[in-house]
Scaffold this motif. Structure first.
Motif, PDB file in Angstrom:
ATOM      1  N   CYS A  84       0.826  -1.204   0.000  1.00 51.32           N
ATOM      2  CA  CYS A  84       0.000   0.000   0.000  1.00 51.32           C
ATOM      3  C   CYS A  84       0.861   1.255   0.000  1.00 51.32           C
ATOM      4  O   CYS A  84       0.556   2.220  -0.713  1.00 51.32           O
ATOM      5  N   THR A  85       1.923   1.261   0.773  1.00 49.84           N
ATOM      6  CA  THR A  85       2.836   2.397   0.800  1.00 49.84           C
ATOM      7  C   THR A  85       3.461   2.610  -0.572  1.00 49.84           C
ATOM      8  O   THR A  85       3.502   3.741  -1.076  1.00 49.84           O
ATOM      9  N   ALA A  86       3.913   1.541  -1.195  1.00 50.98           N
ATOM     10  CA  ALA A  86       4.545   1.644  -2.518  1.00 50.98           C
ATOM     11  C   ALA A  86       3.574   2.155  -3.576  1.00 50.98           C
ATOM     12  O   ALA A  86       3.965   2.887  -4.489  1.00 50.98           O
ATOM     13  N   LEU A  87       2.294   1.789  -3.454  1.00 51.09           N
ATOM     14  CA  LEU A  87       1.278   2.194  -4.435  1.00 51.09           C
ATOM     15  C   LEU A  87       0.547   3.476  -4.039  1.00 51.09           C
ATOM     16  O   LEU A  87      -0.350   3.928  -4.750  1.00 51.09           O
ATOM     17  N   ASN A  88       0.934   4.062  -2.894  1.00 50.57           N
ATOM     18  CA  ASN A  88       0.290   5.267  -2.361  1.00 50.57           C
ATOM     19  C   ASN A  88      -1.212   5.064  -2.140  1.00 50.57           C
ATOM     20  O   ASN A  88      -2.030   5.910  -2.488  1.00 50.57           O
ATOM     21  N   ARG A  89      -1.560   3.916  -1.586  1.00 56.91           N
ATOM     22  CA  ARG A  89      -2.949   3.603  -1.256  1.00 56.91           C
ATOM     23  C   ARG A  89      -3.087   3.504   0.251  1.00 56.91           C
ATOM     24  O   ARG A  89      -2.118   3.288   0.963  1.00 56.91           O
ATOM     25  N   CYS A  90      -4.311   3.651   0.724  1.00 56.93           N
ATOM     26  CA  CYS A  90      -4.572   3.498   2.158  1.00 56.93           C
ATOM     27  C   CYS A  90      -4.265   2.071   2.585  1.00 56.93           C
ATOM     28  O   CYS A  90      -4.690   1.120   1.937  1.00 56.93           O
ATOM     29  N   SER A  91      -3.562   1.947   3.682  1.00 57.83           N
ATOM     30  CA  SER A  91      -3.282   0.636   4.248  1.00 57.83           C
ATOM     31  C   SER A  91      -4.420   0.252   5.202  1.00 57.83           C
ATOM     32  O   SER A  91      -5.220   1.110   5.601  1.00 57.83           O
TER      33      SER A  91
END
Length: 70
Positions: free
Chosen positions: A11-18
């Motif tokens: 999620c961090t790598a894809l800039n999405r909410c974890s």
């Protein structure tokens, strides 16, 4: 679950909410109330928080916008 640390990294790598971020945004609100406020389904929110499925970009944008309003 044991997959959550990996999902957090993805999620961090894809800039999405974890899952942790989603839970933090929801805080202690009942999931139905949060669903009504964001327009996202209860089932999707539950799956994202438990790390069952990965949140998409549009839903991430909705949650982060909601977060900025609260």
């Amino acid at each position: 679950t044991c997959a959550l640390p990996i999902l957090e990294t993805i999620c961090t790598a894809l800039n999405r909410c974890s899952p942790k971020e989603i839970s933090a945004i929801r805080q202690d609100r009942p999931i139905q109330e949060f669903s009504d406020a964001t327009g996202l389904s209860v089932a999707a929110i539950s799956r994202w928080e438990r790390g069952i499925t990965l949140i998409d970009d549009k839903s991430t944008a909705i949650l982060r916008s909601y977060k900025s309003l609260i």
